[in-house]
Design a protein around this motif. Sequence first.
Motif, PDB file in Angstrom:
ATOM      1  N   ARG A  97      15.943   7.757  -6.363  1.00 19.95           N
ATOM      2  CA  ARG A  97      15.558   8.314  -7.753  1.00 19.95           C
ATOM      3  C   ARG A  97      14.873   7.116  -8.571  1.00 19.95           C
ATOM      4  O   ARG A  97      13.803   7.136  -9.067  1.00 19.95           O
ATOM      5  N   GLU A  98      15.813   6.203  -8.711  1.00 20.13           N
ATOM      6  CA  GLU A  98      15.448   5.085  -9.562  1.00 20.13           C
ATOM      7  C   GLU A  98      14.422   4.279  -9.152  1.00 20.13           C
ATOM      8  O   GLU A  98      13.670   3.613  -9.960  1.00 20.13           O
ATOM      9  N   SER A  99      14.111   4.023  -7.878  1.00 21.60           N
ATOM     10  CA  SER A  99      12.987   3.202  -7.478  1.00 21.60           C
ATOM     11  C   SER A  99      11.788   3.996  -7.627  1.00 21.60           C
ATOM     12  O   SER A  99      10.637   3.205  -7.880  1.00 21.60           O
ATOM     13  N   CYS A 100      11.620   5.151  -7.633  1.00 25.43           N
ATOM     14  CA  CYS A 100      10.378   6.238  -7.276  1.00 25.43           C
ATOM     15  C   CYS A 100       9.735   6.337  -8.809  1.00 25.43           C
ATOM     16  O   CYS A 100       8.716   6.064  -9.262  1.00 25.43           O
ATOM     17  N   ALA A 101      10.725   6.602  -9.692  1.00 21.62           N
ATOM     18  CA  ALA A 101      10.161   7.181 -11.063  1.00 21.62           C
ATOM     19  C   ALA A 101       9.468   6.180 -11.958  1.00 21.62           C
ATOM     20  O   ALA A 101       8.294   6.639 -12.114  1.00 21.62           O
ATOM     21  N   PRO A 102       9.741   5.213 -12.144  1.00 27.21           N
ATOM     22  CA  PRO A 102       8.958   4.320 -13.146  1.00 27.21           C
ATOM     23  C   PRO A 102       7.981   3.832 -12.561  1.00 27.21           C
ATOM     24  O   PRO A 102       6.877   3.237 -12.911  1.00 27.21           O
ATOM     25  N   PRO A 135       1.001  -1.117  -0.067  1.00 27.52           N
ATOM     26  CA  PRO A 135      -0.039   0.153  -0.007  1.00 27.52           C
ATOM     27  C   PRO A 135       0.844   1.165   0.127  1.00 27.52           C
ATOM     28  O   PRO A 135       0.307   2.191   0.197  1.00 27.52           O
ATOM     29  N   TYR A 136       2.049   0.979  -0.256  1.00 25.24           N
ATOM     30  CA  TYR A 136       3.181   2.147  -0.196  1.00 25.24           C
ATOM     31  C   TYR A 136       2.736   3.349  -1.260  1.00 25.24           C
ATOM     32  O   TYR A 136       2.312   3.271  -2.254  1.00 25.24           O
ATOM     33  N   ALA A 137       3.080   4.611  -1.024  1.00 27.53           N
ATOM     34  CA  ALA A 137       3.105   5.813  -1.935  1.00 27.53           C
ATOM     35  C   ALA A 137       4.609   5.912  -1.912  1.00 27.53           C
ATOM     36  O   ALA A 137       5.333   5.449  -1.256  1.00 27.53           O
ATOM     37  N   PRO A 138       5.044   6.881  -2.792  1.00 27.71           N
ATOM     38  CA  PRO A 138       6.408   7.240  -3.249  1.00 27.71           C
ATOM     39  C   PRO A 138       7.158   7.611  -1.800  1.00 27.71           C
ATOM     40  O   PRO A 138       8.451   7.392  -1.801  1.00 27.71           O
TER      41      PRO A 138
END
Length: 184
Positions: free
Chosen positions: A138-143, A94-97
């Motif tokens: 950065r890499e984990s959030c973007a796509p 249920p995570y958000a960025p």
Amino acid sequence: MTLATDQDQHGRGTSPTVSRFASLRDAVMDHWEQQVRERIEGAKDLAGPVLTNTLPAFFDNIAQALSATHPRRIGSSGTNLATAHGRERARMTPYAPDHLIHEHQILRESIAALTDGRVALGLKDWDIIDSSINAAMRESCAPSWTSKMSHGAGRPPRCPMTCARRCRSLPMALSLSACLSRRR
């Protein structure tokens, strides 16, 4: 035991500092997991393997980056671990960025807490650790959340053209057009 992404299990040519850092992986990950479960909403109920995911291998990659003899410059170079971690979070939690960013911040805190007095890390070492964690954030959030949002699991993107480019068929485009015209 999860190994670094290039499977260097012998640690040839590593310094005593890097060897001590690497030996703390399980303790750092245990501390990290306990802190994440306490501090991040939605993490408490996740199974251990889902929560830790690719982070032990990422920690090993950071250890390799700390080694002067290893070609890895930062923990996320030459691998897609961070992207995979973010996609798993977007898909299975249920995570958000901001939760994912907080996870990485807690990893940095856990490394600092458990290496303090045990491993003599210099400024250059901390630059590598910080650069590794910042790049992974950065890499984990973007796509991950761009994809999650485009499939209706979150807010739609603000730009109508972004929505339009994601439409793969005429009915989807017409539906989007109708939705956007109703907004005005």
